[in-house]
Design a protein around this motif. Sequence first.
Motif, mmCIF file in Angstrom:
data_model
loop_
_atom_site.group_PDB
_atom_site.id
_atom_site.type_symbol
_atom_site.label_atom_id
_atom_site.label_comp_id
_atom_site.label_asym_id
_atom_site.label_seq_id
_atom_site.Cartn_x
_atom_site.Cartn_y
_atom_site.Cartn_z
ATOM 1 N N MET A 205 51.375 27.878 69.911
ATOM 2 C CA MET A 205 52.624 27.263 69.483
ATOM 3 C C MET A 205 53.065 26.150 70.432
ATOM 4 N N GLY A 206 53.754 25.158 69.862
ATOM 5 C CA GLY A 206 54.281 24.076 70.695
ATOM 6 C C GLY A 206 53.184 23.419 71.508
ATOM 7 N N PRO A 207 53.436 23.147 72.779
ATOM 8 C CA PRO A 207 52.430 22.499 73.629
ATOM 9 C C PRO A 207 51.359 23.447 74.138
ATOM 10 N N ALA A 208 51.515 24.760 73.893
ATOM 11 C CA ALA A 208 50.543 25.775 74.334
ATOM 12 C C ALA A 208 50.258 25.664 75.830
ATOM 13 N N LYS A 209 51.279 25.368 76.592
ATOM 14 C CA LYS A 209 51.104 25.081 78.023
ATOM 15 C C LYS A 209 50.532 26.261 78.793
ATOM 16 N N TRP A 210 50.979 27.484 78.459
ATOM 17 C CA TRP A 210 50.516 28.630 79.224
ATOM 18 C C TRP A 210 49.068 28.985 78.912
ATOM 19 N N GLN A 211 48.650 28.808 77.636
ATOM 20 C CA GLN A 211 47.239 29.059 77.338
ATOM 21 C C GLN A 211 46.364 27.996 78.010
ATOM 22 N N LYS A 212 46.844 26.771 78.057
ATOM 23 C CA LYS A 212 46.115 25.727 78.776
ATOM 24 C C LYS A 212 45.942 26.117 80.247
ATOM 25 N N ARG A 213 47.001 26.624 80.834
ATOM 26 C CA ARG A 213 46.929 27.017 82.242
ATOM 27 C C ARG A 213 45.965 28.174 82.450
ATOM 28 N N PHE A 214 46.007 29.148 81.520
ATOM 29 C CA PHE A 214 45.101 30.296 81.621
ATOM 30 C C PHE A 214 43.643 29.826 81.538
ATOM 31 N N LEU A 215 43.358 28.957 80.587
ATOM 32 C CA LEU A 215 41.994 28.476 80.419
ATOM 33 C C LEU A 215 41.529 27.674 81.633
ATOM 34 N N TRP A 216 42.429 26.853 82.156
ATOM 35 C CA TRP A 216 42.055 25.973 83.273
ATOM 36 C C TRP A 216 41.903 26.738 84.588
ATOM 37 N N TYR A 217 42.895 27.576 84.900
ATOM 38 C CA TYR A 217 42.922 28.224 86.207
ATOM 39 C C TYR A 217 42.221 29.581 86.257
ATOM 40 N N VAL A 218 41.980 30.192 85.095
ATOM 41 C CA VAL A 218 41.367 31.521 85.080
ATOM 42 C C VAL A 218 40.024 31.516 84.346
ATOM 43 N N ALA A 219 40.058 31.250 83.031
ATOM 44 C CA ALA A 219 38.849 31.398 82.220
ATOM 45 C C ALA A 219 37.714 30.479 82.656
ATOM 46 N N SER A 220 38.032 29.270 83.087
ATOM 47 C CA SER A 220 36.986 28.298 83.418
ATOM 48 C C SER A 220 36.830 28.063 84.914
ATOM 49 N N ALA A 221 37.493 28.865 85.720
ATOM 50 C CA ALA A 221 37.533 28.607 87.159
ATOM 51 C C ALA A 221 36.155 28.619 87.809
ATOM 52 N N GLY A 222 35.233 29.416 87.279
ATOM 53 C CA GLY A 222 33.913 29.530 87.889
ATOM 54 C C GLY A 222 33.039 28.301 87.724
ATOM 55 N N ASP A 223 33.221 27.559 86.641
ATOM 56 C CA ASP A 223 32.406 26.366 86.376
ATOM 57 C C ASP A 223 33.184 25.463 85.427
ATOM 58 N N ARG A 224 34.170 24.774 85.959
ATOM 59 C CA ARG A 224 35.040 23.982 85.097
ATOM 60 C C ARG A 224 34.300 22.798 84.475
ATOM 61 N N GLN A 225 33.392 22.209 85.188
ATOM 62 C CA GLN A 225 32.652 21.076 84.633
ATOM 63 C C GLN A 225 31.828 21.522 83.422
ATOM 64 N N GLY A 226 31.154 22.669 83.541
ATOM 65 C CA GLY A 226 30.383 23.183 82.427
ATOM 66 C C GLY A 226 31.267 23.543 81.250
ATOM 67 N N PHE A 227 32.423 24.098 81.549
ATOM 68 C CA PHE A 227 33.388 24.453 80.501
ATOM 69 C C PHE A 227 33.867 23.195 79.782
ATOM 70 N N ASN A 228 34.152 22.159 80.549
ATOM 71 C CA ASN A 228 34.586 20.889 79.954
ATOM 72 C C ASN A 228 33.542 20.354 78.976
ATOM 73 N N GLN A 229 32.295 20.423 79.366
ATOM 74 C CA GLN A 229 31.208 19.923 78.516
ATOM 75 C C GLN A 229 31.134 20.726 77.217
ATOM 76 N N SER A 230 31.285 22.041 77.320
ATOM 77 C CA SER A 230 31.248 22.880 76.125
ATOM 78 C C SER A 230 32.425 22.581 75.213
ATOM 79 N N ALA A 231 33.617 22.419 75.802
ATOM 80 C CA ALA A 231 34.805 22.123 74.996
ATOM 81 C C ALA A 231 34.632 20.803 74.247
ATOM 82 N N ARG A 232 34.045 19.833 74.900
ATOM 83 C CA ARG A 232 33.824 18.539 74.244
ATOM 84 C C ARG A 232 32.827 18.655 73.102
ATOM 85 N N LYS A 233 31.790 19.439 73.302
ATOM 86 C CA LYS A 233 30.810 19.615 72.227
ATOM 87 C C LYS A 233 31.455 20.276 71.017
ATOM 88 N N ILE A 234 32.223 21.341 71.248
ATOM 89 C CA ILE A 234 32.879 22.037 70.141
ATOM 90 C C ILE A 234 33.863 21.111 69.434
#
Length: 271
Positions: A205-234
């Motif tokens: 909902m709205g700007p989804a700021k908290w889910q963005k933070r969760f994905l950035w600081y928690v879910a992708s913390a181990g390999d953010r560059q690889g996560f970025n590449q996957s997100a772009r492909k999807i």
Amino acid sequence: MTSKLIPSDPSKVMVIRQVTPNITTCSAPFLRFGRLKVGGRGTIVRLQSGALAVFSPTALTPEVRSTVESMGNKVGYIAAGDYEHHIFITEWAKAYPSAKLLGVEGLAEKREKNQATAGSKFQHVWTQKNKANMKVDPEFDEEFDYEYVGSHANKELVLVHKRDRTLIEADMMFNLPAKEQFSRTGEDPTSGILTRLFIGLQNTMGPAKWQKRFLWYVASAGDRQGFNQSARKIASWDFDRIIPCHGDVIESGGKSIFKKVFDWHLNASVK
């Protein structure tokens, strides 16, 4: 522990819904950590060949079996959506022994450590090393594009059913509250302080700021560059609908919502 996560009689509370002529969802209550109302959803896709592909399967109730029969009863593929979405793989594999099992690296080894899940052989396993060249079968590959997001903490397998322009995912993105999944329970899907807090973290909902933070600081913390590449492909795929395992189906406008939620990863910067 499983008894604290899933309902004791899933037939009473499962919602089986034909989303498109080719796609049916099986939605049920699910409590993450035994406390959080996140819901669970399995997705069945009928391929042009007549084979059925089942993603993140839920309980194989008599009603679900009947649904499978009505769709042709030819289960060809059973896929775990990530490292966590495998509870009912054994049940489905026993019922449909000719089906091929699809999973992510580390899952087979994890399952072998538990007597209740040991013994299932995965024919196709996504890894960081093979993801660029991974193939399943011609009938499967013709209908799906897929991306293994090994950089996600739960090792996500994300697919798009090209004919129906539908993204299918497990924990890559949540769309809470889980209204459909708790709709037959008589329970408020937002009740409970921990659930309300988690909904605040995992919604679109709205700007989804908290889910963005969760994905950035928690879910992708181990390999953010690889996560970025996957997100772009999807994000480059053609889809309109999103079927998540947790929360309601996004029936239309899904691509714009995906881009909103993963904006930081698509641009490799926090805004």
